[in-house]
Design an enzyme around this catalytic site. Structure first.
Site: not given
Length: 308
Positions: A213, A278, A116
């Site tokens: 992502e 995620h 992330s």
């Protein structure tokens, strides 16, 4: 087309340093994550500022200087074999330039894991240290503590990396059919776009396979993120693209259509929903290794194990 430097795999008794370079971890979730990592036979040392809170900005785990100091102290400690980031959120962009990267390089290779917001640090570990790193679920998140499959994949990657060289998930397949090979780079799309303006931003290696992502971005926001990368020439020399999860990004059909509209014209193979990011059972993806993307079968196969 060569791999970056591969750190040594972990063994029982190794010491792992835990740092929070971005957002604050929930203490109770952190404790569960620590217990899981300890159950693997690893020792754990928590950074001095991991449970701090910024005095005015509650989305940050302490001050920028303290978060940078925790990362550098853990990495430069010769006893530490691996550094795990405990959660993402936001904050790595604020502390990345406070790290002494020359000192980090001198400390030698070791395992670095996170995902992330930690994409910002993965870029610097690759560019400045030439190191293979792990885009992995983080231990103070429910995506790790409540997901045994994600735990097992990270465990296998750090202890027996040769057993998890093929990355895929049920339902993975092509957005654009084809095969490609190259050094695997990338991570969270919004953080990759945010880092473009930095003077330390590094270009994507020629012929790379890019992994992307994101989470909680509406399709129009994702469109802007991908368009920004396109306009900056970020995709100009890529050989292929592996797309991960787009959790809470609206209707996946809309996301898929937007990705095809924006990226389909590149003329490179693109895999869809390939099981990292995620999402449940999130895969740990090595960055900096040469990988073979087969968009039709929805697989990304590393030519070598992530760790020595």
């Amino acid at each position: 087309m060569t791999d970056r430097v591969r750190p040594a795999r972990l063994r029982a008794g190794d010491l792992v340093g835990l740092v929070a370079p971005a957002g604050p971890p929930p203490p109770e979730v952190l404790q569960v994550g620590i217990e899981i990592v300890q159950s693997w036979g690893l020792r754990v040392r928590v950074g001095k500022h991991v449970l701090d809170r910024h005095p005015t900005l509650d989305y940050l785990a302490g001050t920028d200087a303290d978060r940078a100091a925790d990362l550098q102290e853990a990495w430069c400690d010769p006893e530490v074999a691996a550094v795990f980031c405990v959660r993402g959120g936001y904050g790595c962009l604020r502390m990345v330039d406070l790290v002494d990267w020359d000192a980090m390089a001198a400390a030698g290779p070791k395992v670095f894991a996170g995902s992330s917001d930690v994409t910002v640090l993965h870029e610097q570990f690759g560019a400045r240290l030439g190191l293979v790193t792990l885009f992995a679920p983080m231990i103070a998140t429910l995506a790790f503590t409540a997901d045994e499959q994600a735990q097992r994949h990270l465990h296998s990657t750090v202890f027996e990396p040769e057993t998890v060289r093929v990355l895929t998930r049920p339902g993975a397949g092509p957005l654009v059919a084809g095969t490609a090979s190259g050094v695997v780079v990338g991570g969270n799309a919004s953080l990759l776009a945010a880092g473009l303006a930095a003077p330390t931003a590094s270009p994507v290696p020629d012929g790379a396979v890019v992994v992307l992502e994101d989470v909680t971005e509406d399709p129009y926001r994702l469109d802007a993120i991908i368009t920004k990368l396109l306009r900056a020439g970020w995709f100009d020399r890529v050989a292929g693209i592996a797309l991960g999860s787009w959790t809470e990004c609206g209707d996946l059909a809309h996301v898929r259509a937007m990705m095809l509209d924006r990226l389909g014209g590149l003329g490179v193979p693109i895999g869809w929903e390939m099981g990292f990011g995620h999402c449940p059972a999130a895969l740990t993806v090595p960055l900096g290794l040469v990988g073979d993307l087969d968009a039709v079968s929805g697989t990304l196969t590393m030519r070598s194990s992530a760790l020595r």
